[in-house]
Design a protein around this motif. Structure first.
Motif, PDB file in Angstrom:
ATOM      1  N   HIS A  15       7.110 -40.740  35.159  1.00 35.52           N
ATOM      2  CA  HIS A  15       6.367 -39.538  34.803  1.00 35.52           C
ATOM      3  C   HIS A  15       4.893 -39.758  35.107  1.00 35.52           C
ATOM      4  CE1 HIS A  15       6.162 -42.049  31.189  1.00 35.52           C
ATOM      5  NE2 HIS A  15       4.958 -41.516  31.026  1.00 35.52           N
ATOM      6  N   ILE A  16       4.191 -38.668  35.282  1.00 34.34           N
ATOM      7  CA  ILE A  16       2.785 -38.715  35.651  1.00 34.34           C
ATOM      8  C   ILE A  16       2.002 -37.758  34.775  1.00 34.34           C
ATOM      9  CG2 ILE A  16       1.146 -38.099  37.478  1.00 34.34           C
ATOM     10  CD1 ILE A  16       3.226 -39.084  39.477  1.00 34.34           C
ATOM     11  N   THR A  17       0.869 -38.211  34.304  1.00 38.58           N
ATOM     12  CA  THR A  17      -0.066 -37.348  33.592  1.00 38.58           C
ATOM     13  C   THR A  17      -1.340 -37.299  34.414  1.00 38.58           C
ATOM     14  OG1 THR A  17       0.834 -38.051  31.470  1.00 38.58           O
ATOM     15  CG2 THR A  17      -1.300 -36.972  31.428  1.00 38.58           C
ATOM     16  N   GLY A  18      -1.761 -36.100  34.770  1.00 43.99           N
ATOM     17  CA  GLY A  18      -2.981 -35.935  35.556  1.00 43.99           C
ATOM     18  C   GLY A  18      -3.967 -35.049  34.829  1.00 43.99           C
ATOM     19  N   THR A  19      -5.211 -35.088  35.288  1.00 51.01           N
ATOM     20  CA  THR A  19      -6.232 -34.251  34.666  1.00 51.01           C
ATOM     21  C   THR A  19      -5.982 -32.776  34.951  1.00 51.01           C
ATOM     22  OG1 THR A  19      -7.666 -34.590  36.569  1.00 51.01           O
ATOM     23  CG2 THR A  19      -7.997 -36.040  34.666  1.00 51.01           C
ATOM     24  N   THR A  20      -5.289 -32.500  36.041  1.00 56.54           N
ATOM     25  CA  THR A  20      -4.888 -31.132  36.375  1.00 56.54           C
ATOM     26  C   THR A  20      -3.457 -31.170  36.883  1.00 56.54           C
ATOM     27  OG1 THR A  20      -5.583 -31.246  38.684  1.00 56.54           O
ATOM     28  CG2 THR A  20      -7.253 -30.511  37.078  1.00 56.54           C
ATOM     29  N   VAL A  21      -2.817 -30.026  36.892  1.00 51.49           N
ATOM     30  CA  VAL A  21      -1.450 -29.955  37.413  1.00 51.49           C
ATOM     31  C   VAL A  21      -1.448 -30.330  38.891  1.00 51.49           C
ATOM     32  CG1 VAL A  21       0.499 -28.422  37.850  1.00 51.49           C
ATOM     33  CG2 VAL A  21      -0.737 -28.260  35.697  1.00 51.49           C
ATOM     34  N   ALA A  23      -3.493 -32.418  40.471  1.00 51.97           N
ATOM     35  CA  ALA A  23      -3.635 -33.870  40.602  1.00 51.97           C
ATOM     36  C   ALA A  23      -2.316 -34.572  40.278  1.00 51.97           C
ATOM     37  CB  ALA A  23      -4.744 -34.378  39.692  1.00 51.97           C
ATOM     38  N   ALA A  24      -1.617 -34.094  39.260  1.00 50.50           N
ATOM     39  CA  ALA A  24      -0.323 -34.675  38.905  1.00 50.50           C
ATOM     40  C   ALA A  24       0.677 -34.467  40.042  1.00 50.50           C
ATOM     41  CB  ALA A  24       0.199 -34.056  37.610  1.00 50.50           C
ATOM     42  N   ALA A  25       0.656 -33.305  40.685  1.00 47.56           N
ATOM     43  CA  ALA A  25       1.564 -33.034  41.803  1.00 47.56           C
ATOM     44  C   ALA A  25       1.260 -33.953  42.982  1.00 47.56           C
ATOM     45  CB  ALA A  25       1.471 -31.569  42.221  1.00 47.56           C
ATOM     46  N   GLU A  26      -0.006 -34.216  43.243  1.00 51.35           N
ATOM     47  CA  GLU A  26      -0.368 -35.130  44.324  1.00 51.35           C
ATOM     48  C   GLU A  26       0.125 -36.541  44.028  1.00 51.35           C
ATOM     49  OE1 GLU A  26      -4.568 -34.770  45.002  1.00 51.35           O
ATOM     50  OE2 GLU A  26      -4.388 -32.661  45.592  1.00 51.35           O
ATOM     51  N   ASP A  27      -0.043 -36.979  42.784  1.00 51.93           N
ATOM     52  CA  ASP A  27       0.445 -38.308  42.396  1.00 51.93           C
ATOM     53  C   ASP A  27       1.967 -38.375  42.476  1.00 51.93           C
ATOM     54  OD1 ASP A  27      -2.154 -39.109  41.978  1.00 51.93           O
ATOM     55  OD2 ASP A  27      -2.045 -38.971  39.792  1.00 51.93           O
ATOM     56  N   MET A  28       2.643 -37.288  42.086  1.00 52.93           N
ATOM     57  CA  MET A  28       4.108 -37.263  42.161  1.00 52.93           C
ATOM     58  C   MET A  28       4.564 -37.300  43.618  1.00 52.93           C
ATOM     59  SD  MET A  28       6.958 -37.396  40.590  1.00 52.93           S
ATOM     60  CE  MET A  28       6.531 -37.065  38.893  1.00 52.93           C
ATOM     61  N   THR A  29       3.837 -36.637  44.497  1.00 54.39           N
ATOM     62  CA  THR A  29       4.164 -36.680  45.920  1.00 54.39           C
ATOM     63  C   THR A  29       4.131 -38.117  46.414  1.00 54.39           C
ATOM     64  OG1 THR A  29       3.296 -34.451  46.310  1.00 54.39           O
ATOM     65  CG2 THR A  29       3.471 -35.899  48.229  1.00 54.39           C
ATOM     66  N   GLU A  30       3.081 -38.847  46.047  1.00 53.67           N
ATOM     67  CA  GLU A  30       2.962 -40.253  46.449  1.00 53.67           C
ATOM     68  C   GLU A  30       4.127 -41.076  45.908  1.00 53.67           C
ATOM     69  OE1 GLU A  30      -0.906 -41.633  45.314  1.00 53.67           O
ATOM     70  OE2 GLU A  30      -1.906 -40.087  46.504  1.00 53.67           O
ATOM     71  N   HIS A  31       4.519 -40.825  44.665  1.00 55.22           N
ATOM     72  CA  HIS A  31       5.650 -41.541  44.059  1.00 55.22           C
ATOM     73  C   HIS A  31       6.945 -41.250  44.823  1.00 55.22           C
ATOM     74  CE1 HIS A  31       8.636 -42.922  41.162  1.00 55.22           C
ATOM     75  NE2 HIS A  31       9.169 -41.703  41.214  1.00 55.22           N
ATOM     76  N   LEU A  32       7.195 -39.985  45.128  1.00 54.60           N
ATOM     77  CA  LEU A  32       8.424 -39.609  45.823  1.00 54.60           C
ATOM     78  C   LEU A  32       8.502 -40.218  47.221  1.00 54.60           C
ATOM     79  CD1 LEU A  32       8.627 -35.874  44.711  1.00 54.60           C
ATOM     80  CD2 LEU A  32      10.167 -37.716  44.008  1.00 54.60           C
TER      81      LEU A  32
END
Length: 60
Positions: A15-21, A23-32
Motif C-alpha cells: 500500500h502507498i500513502t501519498g501527499t496527494t492522490v 502522487a500515490a498513483a505515481e508511486d503505485m505505478t512504479e511499484h506495479l
C-alpha cells in the motif's frame, strides 16, 4: 487530501500513502512496474483507476 492506495495485484499487500492522490498513483505505478513487471502504460492506467481508500479503517 492524502492518497492511500492498495496494490490491485492478487495477493499483494503493498500500500502507498501519498501527499496527494496523484502522487500515490505515481508511486503505485512504479511499484506495479518494478514488482509485478507490468508495462508502464498498463501500470499507469491501473494506478489511475484505483480509488483512494478513505474512512476510519483506511489504514488498517
Amino acid at each position: 487530501m492524502t492518497g492511500y492506495l492498495r496494490c490491485p495485484a492478487p495477493g499483494c499487500t503493498h500500500h502507498i500513502t501519498g501527499t496527494t492522490v496523484r502522487a500515490a498513483a505515481e508511486d503505485m505505478t512504479e511499484h506495479l512496474v518494478a514488482k509485478h513487471e507490468l508495462p508502464e502504460v498498463s501500470a499507469s492506467y491501473q494506478a489511475q483507476m484505483l480509488l483512494p481508500i478513505t474512512g476510519p479503517r483506511a489504514v488498517a
